[in-house]
Design a protein around this motif. Structure first.
Motif, PDB file in Angstrom:
ATOM      1  N   SER A  65       0.863  -1.174   0.000  1.00  0.00           N
ATOM      2  CA  SER A  65       0.000   0.000   0.000  1.00  0.00           C
ATOM      3  C   SER A  65       0.906   1.232   0.000  1.00  0.00           C
ATOM      4  O   SER A  65       1.678   1.446   0.930  1.00  0.00           O
ATOM      5  CB  SER A  65      -0.897   0.004   1.248  1.00  0.00           C
ATOM      6  N   ALA A  66       0.810   2.000  -1.070  1.00  0.00           N
ATOM      7  CA  ALA A  66       1.607   3.224  -1.204  1.00  0.00           C
ATOM      8  C   ALA A  66       0.804   4.454  -0.814  1.00  0.00           C
ATOM      9  O   ALA A  66       1.212   5.579  -1.096  1.00  0.00           O
ATOM     10  CB  ALA A  66       2.119   3.355  -2.637  1.00  0.00           C
ATOM     11  N   ASP A  67      -0.320   4.236  -0.160  1.00  0.00           N
ATOM     12  CA  ASP A  67      -1.197   5.341   0.226  1.00  0.00           C
ATOM     13  C   ASP A  67      -0.620   6.102   1.412  1.00  0.00           C
ATOM     14  O   ASP A  67      -0.096   5.500   2.359  1.00  0.00           O
ATOM     15  CB  ASP A  67      -2.573   4.786   0.619  1.00  0.00           C
ATOM     16  N   VAL A  68      -0.731   7.414   1.359  1.00  0.00           N
ATOM     17  CA  VAL A  68      -0.336   8.267   2.478  1.00  0.00           C
ATOM     18  C   VAL A  68      -1.572   8.450   3.355  1.00  0.00           C
ATOM     19  O   VAL A  68      -2.564   9.036   2.924  1.00  0.00           O
ATOM     20  CB  VAL A  68       0.184   9.626   1.981  1.00  0.00           C
ATOM     21  N   ASN A  69      -1.531   7.929   4.577  1.00  0.00           N
ATOM     22  CA  ASN A  69      -2.726   7.962   5.431  1.00  0.00           C
ATOM     23  C   ASN A  69      -2.899   9.356   6.036  1.00  0.00           C
ATOM     24  O   ASN A  69      -2.738   9.568   7.238  1.00  0.00           O
ATOM     25  CB  ASN A  69      -2.632   6.902   6.526  1.00  0.00           C
ATOM     26  N   PRO A  80       4.328  12.012   3.207  1.00  0.00           N
ATOM     27  CA  PRO A  80       4.667  11.470   1.884  1.00  0.00           C
ATOM     28  C   PRO A  80       6.103  11.006   1.741  1.00  0.00           C
ATOM     29  O   PRO A  80       6.371   9.994   1.098  1.00  0.00           O
ATOM     30  CB  PRO A  80       4.349  12.628   0.931  1.00  0.00           C
ATOM     31  N   GLU A  81       7.050  11.722   2.347  1.00  0.00           N
ATOM     32  CA  GLU A  81       8.449  11.326   2.203  1.00  0.00           C
ATOM     33  C   GLU A  81       8.703   9.985   2.886  1.00  0.00           C
ATOM     34  O   GLU A  81       9.427   9.125   2.361  1.00  0.00           O
ATOM     35  CB  GLU A  81       9.373  12.405   2.768  1.00  0.00           C
ATOM     36  N   LEU A  82       8.117   9.806   4.064  1.00  0.00           N
ATOM     37  CA  LEU A  82       8.250   8.546   4.786  1.00  0.00           C
ATOM     38  C   LEU A  82       7.653   7.403   3.973  1.00  0.00           C
ATOM     39  O   LEU A  82       8.287   6.347   3.782  1.00  0.00           O
ATOM     40  CB  LEU A  82       7.535   8.651   6.134  1.00  0.00           C
ATOM     41  N   ALA A  91      -0.069  16.200  -5.987  1.00  0.00           N
ATOM     42  CA  ALA A  91       1.304  16.085  -6.476  1.00  0.00           C
ATOM     43  C   ALA A  91       2.312  16.084  -5.333  1.00  0.00           C
ATOM     44  O   ALA A  91       3.340  15.391  -5.394  1.00  0.00           O
ATOM     45  CB  ALA A  91       1.613  17.221  -7.448  1.00  0.00           C
ATOM     46  N   GLU A  92       2.029  16.843  -4.288  1.00  0.00           N
ATOM     47  CA  GLU A  92       2.963  16.948  -3.163  1.00  0.00           C
ATOM     48  C   GLU A  92       2.792  15.825  -2.153  1.00  0.00           C
ATOM     49  O   GLU A  92       3.762  15.411  -1.507  1.00  0.00           O
ATOM     50  CB  GLU A  92       2.775  18.294  -2.459  1.00  0.00           C
TER      51      GLU A  92
END
Length: 476
Positions: free
Chosen positions: A120-124, A141-143, A192-193
């Motif tokens: 899962s590449a989702d940012v929670n 996002p960076e993590l 995008a960010e």
């Protein structure tokens, strides 16, 4: 019109099925060129089952959701041997994440499974998210990007294809796409960010597959979910981000898209949008034929260019070919087994407040929330079992939203909760328990609320190793 049209249509279909052996209809479909099969816990996945499938079509793409943590298909009864993404994000050691990914890949390689629908590449980004939560590496996002890339490197280093999901990002939602269509209310700049960097990191790491999310993202396409949107999948993912691997749908029976169109129409629209493989989580013979016939009819009608269907089938075959070329990597991963990496990761992921020092069997009160629809219903936190394995006479009770606390005696009390930060009723029960027993110990297996008591341990995920790590700490 190509005489191979029916075979092209079969190549892009990747169904699941009932039962613990391959049914006759599925064997026939594989012989006709069925491109993939999706395995679930209900199939009691074994090397024997995979051999049955490959006997009919050696190159079929055999896929499974084996994220680690709460989402496991191979270890659902005992609990995963790996603590899951959120725990890995809490540790924030990319080398460790890659090692975990490699061992999950090794486990799949030993069964001859082609593709892992992970990570899962989702940012929670939304703490109220009901379906991602601890399946995400975290809220930053960076993590998430660096651990997504590490996980991909690990799984694929073991010779199994990884699949980053759920594009363009399911983290900022309050709706579970299994049940309804979520909307991501974010500008293109925020996307995008925040949401796209982990997918870019996965692409840069060479990820072989990406899964589309059934998400409405008005900043990208105000009318169609991402799975059915050419703007999202072809223009953004293919064009701007440069992904050229196999793009697969999330299961098309999920209500987010199934409430809009019938299965055949979902499949046709997804293929036209740029998808290469149609995941149908539970399919019968008739339903599979209907999907195939809908795709063929759409080509005849001019709604789906045959060139697009041929391109999709070619990407499915390319993933199968990549897997065939990884035999040496799989053999090396088998020889390099690290059975203890999941336990080491689970121990490092614990965050604790206070001290415990249990020296006799406690009463464990499991304050149970229904885990999200991606999690197999048989999944349990495992904390009671872990404590019972270390302390004889451990007792337990389970409470739902309308449950009443038991009468406490002189035994130690352990309250086990999941995602207390998301559930007011859970926090209410915890508060009542602490009023009666201020010495109660709290174990949170999800995204925790601030510690309300003197002793609190957060595992940041549900797994066998997370439960055992928590139990060990409670005895220390």
């Amino acid at each position: 019109m190509s005489g191979d049209l029916y075979r092209l249509a079969m190549t892009v279909l990747h169904p699941g099925f009932e039962g613990t052996s391959a049914p006759d209809w599925l064997r026939r479909a594989l012989g006709e060129g069925l491109g993939g099969v999706v395995l679930f816990a209900r199939n009691a996945v074994s090397a024997r089952l995979v051999r049955q499938l490959r006997a009919e079509h050696p190159g079929t793409v055999i896929a499974i959701d084996e994220e680690g943590g709460t989402v496991t298909r191979l270890e659902v009864m005992a609990g995963s041997s790996f603590p899951g993404n959120r725990a890995l994000g809490v540790v924030d050691d990319v080398a460790l994440t890659e090692q975990v990914g490699r061992q999950i890949g090794r486990m799949l390689a030993d069964l001859d499974i082609t593709l892992n629908y992970a990570p899962s590449a989702d940012v929670n980004a939304n703490p109220a998210n009901p379906v991602i939560g601890v399946r995400s590496f975290g809220p930053e996002p960076e993590l998430v990007a660096r651990h997504t890339a590490a996980y991909v490197r690990g799984v694929q280093g073991a010779g199994v294809a990884a699949c980053a999901k759920h594009f363009p990002g399911h983290g900022d939602t309050v709706t579970d796409s299994h049940l309804a269509l979520p909307t991501v209310h974010a500008s293109r700049e925020v996307l995008a960010e925040r949401d796209l960097p982990p997918f870019l990191a996965a692409i840069d790491a060479g990820v072989r597959s990406i899964m589309s999310g059934h998400l409405l993202v008005p900043a990208l396409d105000p009318s169609m979910p991402a799975t059915l949107s050419r703007t999202v999948l072809t223009e953004l993912l293919r064009g701007e981000l440069g992904f050229d691997g196999m793009l697969v749908t999330d299961a098309i029976e999920m209500r987010a898209v199934a409430a809009m169109f019938g299965p055949g129409e979902v499949a046709v629209r997804a293929l036209a949008a740029g998808v290469d493989a149609i995941c149908a989580g539970l399919t019968t013979e008739d339903e599979l034929r209907e999907l195939r016939d809908a795709i063929v009819a759409a080509v005849h009608d001019g709604r789906l260019p045959e060139e697009r269907l041929a391109e999709a089938a070619a990407r499915v075959r390319a993933l199968s070919g990549w897997y065939a070329d990884q035999a040496k990597a799989r053999a090396q991963a088998h020889d390099d087994a690290d059975e203890g990496v999941g336990m080491r990761a689970a121990r490092r992921a614990l965050t604790t407040t206070g001290t415990a020092g249990l020296d006799r069997g406690p009463l464990v009160v499991e304050i149970n929330t229904r885990l999200n629809q991606a999690v197999d219903p048989a999944t349990q936190t495992g904390v009671t079992a872990a404590l019972a394995s270390l302390l004889p006479n451990t007792g337990s009770v389970r409470l739902g939203p309308d449950g009443e606390l038991p009468a406490f005696d002189d035994r130690p009390v352990v309250l086990v909760v999941h995602d207390a930060a998301r559930h007011p009723w859970v926090r209410d029960i915890v508060a009542k328990a602490l009023t009666a027993r201020p010495d109660a110990i709290i174990v949170d297996t999800g995204i925790p609320a601030p510690p309300p008591g003197a002793t609190h341990v957060a595992t940041h995920g549900i797994s066998r190793v997370s439960a055992l790590a928590a139990a060990e700490w409670l005895l220390a």
